[in-house]
Design a protein around this motif. Sequence first.
Motif: not given
Lengths: 667, 267
Positions: A210-220, A230-240, A319-325
């Motif tokens: 799963x690829x999230x571009x224009x995104x940054x790690x908010x917290x781990x 927590x991932x911050x998916x910055x708004x691309x101002x566009x419906x991909x 903001x996406x919440x992900x469970x990661x190993x």
Amino acid sequence: MARIGVFICHCGENISATVDCGKVAETIGKLKHVAYSTEYKYMCSDPGQTLIKDAIKEHKLTGVVVSACSPRMHEPTFRKACAEAGLNPFLCEMANLREHCSWVHEKNELTTQKAIDIVRTQVEKVKLNSALQPIKVPVTKTAMVIGGGIAGIQAALDIANTGHKVVMIERSPSIGGHMSQLSETFPTLDCSQCILTPRMVEVAQHPNITLYTYAEVESVEGFIGNFKVKIRKKAKSLDEKICTGCGLCTTKCPQKKIPNEFEQGMGMRPAIYVPFPQAVPNRPVIDKEHCTYYIKGKCKICEVVCPTKAIRFDQPDEILDLEIGAIVVATGFDIKHADFFPEYGYGKYKDIIDGLQFERMASASGPTSGEIRRPSDGQVPKNIVFIACAGSRDPAKGIAYCSKICCMYTAKHAMLYKHKVHEGRAHVFYMDIRSGGKNYDEFVRRAIEEDHVNYIRGRVSTVFERDGKLIVKGVDTLLGAQPVEIVADMVVLATAGVANAGAEDLAQKLHVSYDQHKFFAEAHPKLKPVETNTAGIFLAGACQNPKDIPDAVSQASGSAVKVAALFSQDMLTREPLVAVVNRYAPPMYSTCVGCFLCQSVCPYQAIEREEFKNREGKVVKTVAKINEGLCQGCGTCVALCRSKSIDLLGYSNNQVHAEVMALLNEY
Amino acid sequence: MTSLIIRAKELLENKTVQVVIGYEAGPTGVARPAFITDPAKAESLIYDERCVQNLAVYLTKREVKNIGKMAIVATLPVMRSIMMLISEQQLFADNIVVLGISADGKLLDIADNKVMQGYIEKSDLSNPEKYKGLLTEFNKLSPEEKFLYWQKELSKCIKCYACRQACPMCYCTRCTVEVNQPQWIPVKANTHGNMEWHILRAMHLAGRCISCGECGRACPVGIPCHLLTMHLTDQVYNYFKVYAGTSEKMSSVLSTYEPNDKESFII
């Protein structure tokens, strides 16, 4: 009654050279509760371990102290040996006589005395040890790769191909990283894009990625096998989902004069843009900082021209919440730019460029369509000077390390220039030529011998402009430090590779250590080069130190194997060295007063609330409770707890107190 | 303070609270804490210059809490104590009514904690004027002189723990010094052990002390132990620009980390 066995290791000569092991064993043997005390040349060897196992059975030992090296090396070895002899492994302690004593002191009485004291503390401690059982925790079999450069791509593909899910986070609008900016690659001179883009496409199309571009790690938060990200998916101002990537918007955008980051500022781009033609995903983003609509409140031309009506000006960051190993950090590096160099005019001379700018210039898709032209007037330079080690290996500039890739890419640049400008002259100033690597030195020789690049061993003191030419002043140390002055049309600085701007911030979010240059630190320089000190977080590529592509790719595959090994288990076995909050009979319940200051300091969010209710169901007391699955046994809460209501199993207050008192008391 | 008496009576009569914690005059005229549960007895409440004790110390006592919802006569230090106790989860905001007293002894209208927070924020939160001179003098001493000073002062300590009992922030039901498995702090009152106790007390209050000075006032042998915690209050403010007891959502300044924290204390 305690029956302690003490095993003094010589560690070959590492310990016995300065410590009288015989005397230590003899003195300790006389202590109360010590049932057996002996010495041996290599305790970690098979006979050494057998010695321990036999003694446990023969002397009915209730505790074991192995006095040898750091527990970091061999604690698992000895605990396993004890377990094989039927003793709970947590009744085995190590006294570190090597790092803490023999290696740091000279041979004398005092050294032996210190060794005795160290062993005594552990004898007192082990008497209070309790038999503990390992803790099992589940593993979330999804990996996160931070950074979509070649290292991140390789790691993600390798992990995905083992059948595990991968989430890739890239902060810019496209994956590809620095490799996508390069023209041709050493030592084969094949086109960088040609070998990279298939991998980029594979990432985008892989069912496990799963690829999230224009995104940054908010917290781990969390720990190995169980990170909560927590991932911050910055708004691309566009419906991909609607956007077809036709690119009409990018051609109609009225803002056209924004320095293009991909072209290293040598070209321009609009406010709605795709960073480069082969970008993955090939969808534009709106740069809110430069977009007329976001600045002035009107324009929206892109929205008008978009045939599928995909533009979304009011799109919020998500903001996406992900469970990661497991996490692979592959955030790459940056380079120092020409404005770092006062001696070369702080970047004010247009025709002094850095290596990455030259890459863009030499690239067929670059701002000059692959022709080497001076940025100032567009002329083809007849005389070009390459300065290696610009910043690197220069303690005065705060960069003492070698950036590793510059020798090779400088040779490549000089070669590319000669291939494009046959009558031109290329000069390289260098300190040493570091071309270790398969076919690397041959490549440099080819530049010198076949392409007649003029290599001058010496440093450049200054570059200044005179009559539209750049005067490069240096020395040739192979000719007895003879001054050299070259009148050049263009100068290319092989500037130092440095850590990315956000590296420190990310390291703190991930709780991984980093060095003085803000490069991420590996757990061991030789034996754990891809691990960090935080379990479950691995390194790949140039975020650790500047690396070339083969090194970055190898390391990425290395970290992918580490992740795959972790994911091959359904449950992780953890050491039961965790904190516990005390419990007593009602009405006390616990001496914890429920201030929950421990909750704010716990780095692993392991502290929960427990409520005690009376028969009417009314809460009569709320106290802290530690989730043993999350606790990593760091002991921060223990140190903080004012009422001393928390204890750390395996390192209890009583045990530590006994160790301290052993040192203070006569024996 | 008729206004205070009227308000207390009203709160008890309409059963808004079950107890009003305030001051009354004792038989010798000394102000002492009063726990009024009967509206008829609200008349005995006083507030004047004799009333100096920090009453917030009773808010965490089980005997008082068990009476029911509490109202408390609260000067600035008491209000700050209440904020700290709420932030450290020792008190629930809806279990308390604050009868605020202004610096000039007037009854304030503190409708809720927001109003109280506003009042606290407007007030001078630095250490009280009467201690500032001493603290400045003290700061001029060399480390050796400071050590000698405290050695002399703390040798007087009889470990009665009055400083602890008077402090609203020392609410643990079991204090570290009562832990005897293992006994980290010796029971005996000797200079060395006394120093251990006072250093420990100061560290436990670092960043949490609300500068009421009650510990020093309570000391029967006159040790100015409030200077230790007040000095730490100054230090915490210098480094982190935070005073304790300013909101009910304070996070403990010394156990939380912000990326822009000064790190000048790391040597």
